[in-house]
Design a protein around this motif. Structure first.
Motif, PDB file in Angstrom:
ATOM      1  N   LYS A  35      17.867  49.393  63.151  1.00 24.31           N
ATOM      2  CA  LYS A  35      19.219  49.833  62.800  1.00 24.31           C
ATOM      3  C   LYS A  35      19.632  49.468  61.388  1.00 24.31           C
ATOM      4  O   LYS A  35      19.225  48.421  60.854  1.00 24.31           O
ATOM      5  CB  LYS A  35      20.237  49.224  63.776  1.00 24.31           C
ATOM      6  CG  LYS A  35      20.020  49.607  65.234  1.00 24.31           C
ATOM      7  CD  LYS A  35      20.039  51.112  65.459  1.00 24.31           C
ATOM      8  CE  LYS A  35      19.932  51.474  66.916  1.00 24.31           C
ATOM      9  NZ  LYS A  35      19.380  52.812  67.116  1.00 24.31           N
ATOM     10  N   CYS A  38      24.121  46.771  57.294  1.00 22.26           N
ATOM     11  CA  CYS A  38      24.798  46.363  56.063  1.00 22.26           C
ATOM     12  C   CYS A  38      24.033  46.774  54.812  1.00 22.26           C
ATOM     13  O   CYS A  38      24.629  46.953  53.758  1.00 22.26           O
ATOM     14  CB  CYS A  38      24.989  44.845  56.049  1.00 22.26           C
ATOM     15  SG  CYS A  38      23.438  43.930  55.888  1.00 22.26           S
ATOM     16  N   GLY A  39      22.722  46.857  54.904  1.00 21.22           N
ATOM     17  CA  GLY A  39      21.920  47.243  53.743  1.00 21.22           C
ATOM     18  C   GLY A  39      21.708  46.146  52.719  1.00 21.22           C
ATOM     19  O   GLY A  39      21.054  46.362  51.705  1.00 21.22           O
ATOM     20  N   GLN A  42      22.285  41.006  55.165  1.00 24.59           N
ATOM     21  CA  GLN A  42      23.287  40.084  55.719  1.00 24.59           C
ATOM     22  C   GLN A  42      23.315  40.071  57.243  1.00 24.59           C
ATOM     23  O   GLN A  42      23.598  39.049  57.845  1.00 24.59           O
ATOM     24  CB  GLN A  42      24.684  40.488  55.226  1.00 24.59           C
ATOM     25  CG  GLN A  42      25.006  40.036  53.822  1.00 24.59           C
ATOM     26  CD  GLN A  42      25.265  38.545  53.763  1.00 24.59           C
ATOM     27  OE1 GLN A  42      25.967  37.997  54.607  1.00 24.59           O
ATOM     28  NE2 GLN A  42      24.694  37.886  52.770  1.00 24.59           N
ATOM     29  N   CYS A  43      23.082  41.230  57.875  1.00 21.05           N
ATOM     30  CA  CYS A  43      23.392  41.322  59.303  1.00 21.05           C
ATOM     31  C   CYS A  43      22.161  41.203  60.204  1.00 21.05           C
ATOM     32  O   CYS A  43      22.284  40.802  61.351  1.00 21.05           O
ATOM     33  CB  CYS A  43      24.134  42.622  59.602  1.00 21.05           C
ATOM     34  SG  CYS A  43      23.101  44.114  59.572  1.00 21.05           S
ATOM     35  N   GLY A  44      20.998  41.598  59.728  1.00 19.70           N
ATOM     36  CA  GLY A  44      19.787  41.481  60.530  1.00 19.70           C
ATOM     37  C   GLY A  44      19.530  42.626  61.495  1.00 19.70           C
ATOM     38  O   GLY A  44      18.531  42.607  62.215  1.00 19.70           O
ATOM     39  N   ALA A  45      20.391  43.644  61.512  1.00 25.51           N
ATOM     40  CA  ALA A  45      20.189  44.775  62.440  1.00 25.51           C
ATOM     41  C   ALA A  45      18.878  45.493  62.172  1.00 25.51           C
ATOM     42  O   ALA A  45      18.314  46.135  63.054  1.00 25.51           O
ATOM     43  CB  ALA A  45      21.345  45.762  62.330  1.00 25.51           C
TER      44      ALA A  45
HETATM   45  S1  FES Z   1      20.894  46.301  57.577  1.00 27.59           S
HETATM   46 FE1  FES Z   1      21.912  44.410  57.625  1.00 27.59          FE
HETATM   47  S2  FES Z   1      20.310  43.028  57.152  1.00 27.59           S
HETATM   48 FE2  FES Z   1      19.413  44.919  56.885  1.00 27.59          FE
END
Ligand code: FES
Ligand code: FES
Lengths: 148, 742
Positions: A35, A38-39, A42-45
């Motif tokens: 997924k 955040c790009g 930061q979020c790890g998705a």
């Molecule tokens: S999309 Fe959030 S860390 Fe990669």
């Protein structure tokens, strides 16, 4: 054409070399289990395994993968540790909306491969992925369950 | 601006926007008005019902498909976004239908009058889903079961009352014959439904009220769950957009269009209503290209609601709320507060402030649009109200609503994000781009565009004043709230009262026996796009009220638990909650007390959101200047529950979001722009800050209340009250990260 091995299959992708691995997976290879959140790491998705280690694919240029093996959530159950993690996730009912959970499962799998019996501190150090639905405690329970 | 406030909105429940073409912010009043109406008037006759004699929630084939293998596919009025409604529907229908919920699959239904089951409307929000549909869905399951039995009686040529059912089978005990529902469904669902089919005795429930396994866990643990952002069509273009720096201004021209067009994979470059867009063969290429666009933009206006002015700031807005000297209207009046203040022993007062908030759902917004050869439009988009989006999209595309097909995939979190917020949604852009290119287009907002253009929970400010009697109890309470809530924004012209319920809920209708009360509301609109956010007005107002109630306790020399018990002496339901949370937390102790050499304390708060009741205790400390919340205990009474495991997890999720708002979150405007664009500076709760959460459910048997939102409001004041007890410093302004505790 950039060679890229994902889940054991080698592809040759026609993208700019600085394209983040995340978008090669999602848009070029059509593997949308990983997924975008955040790009900016930061979020790890977007977490995938690169040679067994958790990596945030949104900040990982595709040409940096080289000969490394990329594993995504689509193949996680083919990995013995990954399969245990998934079973624990299902039995604890860790997900809420589920959007962060691909990345969480990947990060947990990487943790258990490196540290089969993680302490609470190990979990805190390794599991830095964000969950807007607040499933952090359930995730920790699932990791402990998968560790046995 | 005046025009905006007095503009007549569309008819209640109407999703149709008067004019096609560019969607003005005013145009969305009608669309969201229906939602607000539901919140205001939960029970009203359905337009569909009066128009077409169709009673929502009754036509079995609109909801249920029983497949040859006996599995059941439900078309649900509600969209699953983590709250567990899909499983709840399977339990409720399955119980009466007599099919194990494990054999259900559930999808969100397309638009249609059958699904208007929330007070004659349809939406997934207001914590309405289960409580609005539970009796209907039970009846639907029972009606379907009766039809299956009737079809079986014909097929077996026996009297219907000689038949029974067992988990998807109709049994004829006398002959030992049986028929699976899958074999019977086609004939059964062609029959006329019977009126007044008996329901099961709740004492015999096997699935309702039990912690039945969620249906969506495996897909969500293996990446197989498909969200709006994952949708794909053959020949589709990906689009990335960049919005104006000043919200609402328009792109006039692009200086470097040729250069942008020449970038890899770029198909086309577009000027949209309030954004520039690039279509390309991958989203990354579209995004790279749109970020190089150099555009001229129109200037924002100096004031008003259509654009955000260059000098607008959240701090300035707060000052405007403080300085407001316009009319106020009574929101709640009891006794004679003015007289009580005149003779009071002691008067205390305080101002409470809460900031603008972003939804921050982890799935960035997207919309995929395709015009079909027959002129119809298909849209795949995250949404909490398919018919409203259908009407709005039809207007944007110049079509009739019936020509627009809405697909509502699972949501990667919502919290109020996916209602219609005018330029706060990407689907008008997807429609415009699909029209312009003649190809299917998927627009995805980057996380940055989302943080800059999400509609926000309104900033809010209330002033509290209390008169404390010689007995230490509050003799009078006055509250002055100035601002605007989302119901006022999207429903203002239709409100029967000048008081915006979404701005004052949590300040009015509190259960405490304070004899003299005077709560007033004054409307000061926010010149920004505002939104519903998990628990809406309660998300800040219960923080204000319950914090101030602890200030009252301190001023009167009372323990906060004892004071609440005294003020609730005549409410058995609330006393039971206090007993439950006290027991769950191992006995009430406010503190401060020492744990591992650090000072901790506990705070208590109650809230009555969305028809449910909660009592919450938090234990907190300050460590190296930072707030640490160790444990949160919640006693939760939603009347009755369908799935206690799901309810507990929803409460835990609400605790996390409430704590995130208490400690960290704020959308800050400086010089007309939002300061934070991603999670690196818009901090949300991480694992490090997640407390242990303990939840106990009380089923008082009161009318069913909501579940998704009510766990949130008590958390913020419980934490604030704990910190005040631990440090002697009273948090009166959110988020608490900006306060320095010593
Ligand atoms: S999309 Fe959030 S860390 Fe990669
Ligand atoms: S489960 Fe929704 S973001 Fe983690």
């Amino acid at each position: 054409m950039i060679p890229l091995t994902v889940n054991g299959t080698t592809h040759h992708v026609d993208v700019e070399p600085d394209t983040p691995l995340l978008f090669v997976l999602r848009d070029t290879l059509g593997m949308t289990g990983t997924k975008y959140g955040c790009g900016i790491a930061q979020c790890g998705a977007c977490t995938v395994l690169v040679d067994g280690e958790a990596m945030r694919s949104c900040q990982f240029p595709v040409d940096a993968v080289g000969a490394s093996q990329v594993t995504t959530i689509e193949a996680i159950e083919e990995d013995a540790v990954g399969a245990r993690v998934v079973e624990a996730w299902v039995s604890v009912e860790a997900p809420q909306c589920g959007y962060c959970q691909s990345g969480q499962v990947m990060a947990a799998t990487a943790l258990l491969k490196a540290v089969p019996k993680p302490t609470d501190e190990d979990i805190a150090d390794a599991m830095t992925n964000l969950c807007r639905c607040g499933t952090y405690n359930m995730i920790a329970d699932a990791i402990r369950q998968a560790a046995g | 601006m005046k025009d905006f406030l007095t503009a007549p909105a569309a008819a209640p429940g109407s999703a149709v926007i008067a004019k096609a073409g560019p969607l003005s912010r005013r145009g969305f009043l009608g669309a969201a008005g229906g939602l607000a109406l539901v919140a205001m008037l939960p029970v009203r006759p359905s337009r569909a019902e009066t128009a077409a004699k169709l009673v929502p929630g009754t036509r079995v084939p609109a909801f249920l498909e029983i497949r040859p293998d006996g599995s059941v596919h439900v078309l649900s009025p509600f969209v699953e976004g983590g709250q567990g409604i899909a499983t709840g529907m399977a339990q409720t229908i399955g119980e009466e239908l007599d099919v194990n919920p494990a054999r259900f699959t559930v999808d969100c239904a397309p638009p249609g009058p059958d699904y208007a089951v929330v007070g004659g409307m349809r939406m997934t929000g207001g914590s309405f889903s289960t409580r609005s549909s539970y009796p209907l869905m039970r009846r639907l399951g029972a009606t379907a079961r009766e039809m299956l039995m009737r079809a079986a009686a014909t097929r077996l040529d026996v009297a219907q009352d000689t038949l029974t059912t067992e988990d998807g089978q109709v049994l004829h005990a006398a002959s030992g014959r049986s028929l699976g529902y899958g074999e019977l469904a086609e004939a059964a669902f062609a029959l006329e439904p019977a009126a007044d089919v008996p329901l099961r005795d709740p004492a015999t429930f096997r699935w309702i009220g039990k912690p039945v396994a969620r249906l969506d866990m495996r897909d969500k643990s293996t990446g197989r769950a498909v969200y709006a952002i994952d949708q794909k069509l053959d020949g589709m273009l990906y689009a990335a957009v960049r919005h104006a720096e000043y919200f609402g201004t328009k792109p006039l021209s692009i200086r470097n269009e040729a250069q942008v067009r020449a970038m890899p994979g770029v198909h086309s470059v577009h000027l949209l209503e309030a954004a520039v867009a690039v279509c390309a063969d991958s989203w990354w290429r579209a995004r790279k290209a749109v970020e190089t666009v150099q555009a001229e933009w129109s200037e924002p206006e100096a004031a008003g609601l259509d654009t955000v002015a260059k000098d607008f700031s959240s701090e300035g807005m707060l000052q405007a709320l403080r300085d407001y000297d316009g009319e106020t209207h009574p929101a709640e009046t009891e006794g004679d507060a003015a007289a009580a203040f005149t003779g009071a022993d002691k008067v205390i007062e305080a101002e409470y402030v809460a900031p603008y908030l972003a939804h921050g759902q982890l799935e960035p917004p997207s919309a995929m649009a395709r015009f079909n050869a027959d002129g119809t439009l298909e849209l795949w988009l995250p949404n909490q109200a398919p018919e409203m989006f259908q009407g709005s999209a039809a207007a944007a595309a110049g079509l009739e609503p019936a020509q627009v097909r809405i697909h509502s995939p699972m949501l990667g979190g919502f919290f109020g994000r996916h209602f219609i917020y005018g330029p706060g949604n990407p689907y008008p852009q997807a429609i415009a781009l699909a029209k312009a290119t003649g190809m299917p287009v998927k627009v995805i907002w980057s996380r940055e565009e989302e943080f800059l253009n999400d509609a926000v929970r309104p900033l809010s400010m209330s002033r509290f004043r209390a008169a404390i009697g010689a007995d230490g109890l509050p003799a009078a309470l006055e509250v002055r709230t100035i601002g605007e809530g989302p119901i006022g924004r999207y429903f203002g012209a239709m409100l029967q009262t000048p008081v915006d319920s979404s701005a004052v809920e949590g300040i009015v209708e509190k259960p405490y026996a304070i004899p003299n009360r005077a709560m007033v509301f004054g409307k000061r609109p926010h010149p920004v796009n505002i939104a519903f956010w998990r628990s809406v007005g309660h998300s800040m107002n219960d923080f204000f009220y319950e914090s101030f109630l602890d200030e009252i306790a301190d001023a009167g020399g009372q323990d906060p638990m004892a004071l609440r018990r005294a003020l609730l002496a005549r409410s058995a339901r609330h006393l039971a909650l206090l007993d439950a949370v006290e027991e769950l937390s191992g006995g009430w102790k406010r503190g401060p007390f020492e744990v591992d050499g650090r000072t901790r304390a506990r705070g208590l708060a109650m809230a009555s959101p969305f028809g449910s009741e909660t009592a919450t205790i938090a234990e907190a400390s300050v460590e190296d200047g930072a707030v640490k919340v160790h444990d949160v205990w919640v006693a939760f009474d939603p009347g009755s529950v369908v799935n206690p495991a799901i309810v507990k997890k929803q409460v835990e999720s609400a605790v996390a979001l409430g704590l995130s708002a208490a400690l960290y979150e704020e959308v800050v405007y400086e010089a007309g722009r939002r300061r934070d664009q991603n999670y690196d500076t818009y901090t949300i709760l991480t694992r490090d800050d997640m407390p242990r959460v303990h939840v106990t459910i009380l089923e008082s048997g009161a009318p069913m209340g909501g579940v998704g939102e009510p766990g949130l409001p008590g958390v913020l004041p419980a934490v604030g009250n704990a910190l005040a007890a631990a440090t002697g410093q009273r948090p009166r302004r959110l988020p608490m990260k900006n306060l320095s505790f010593s």
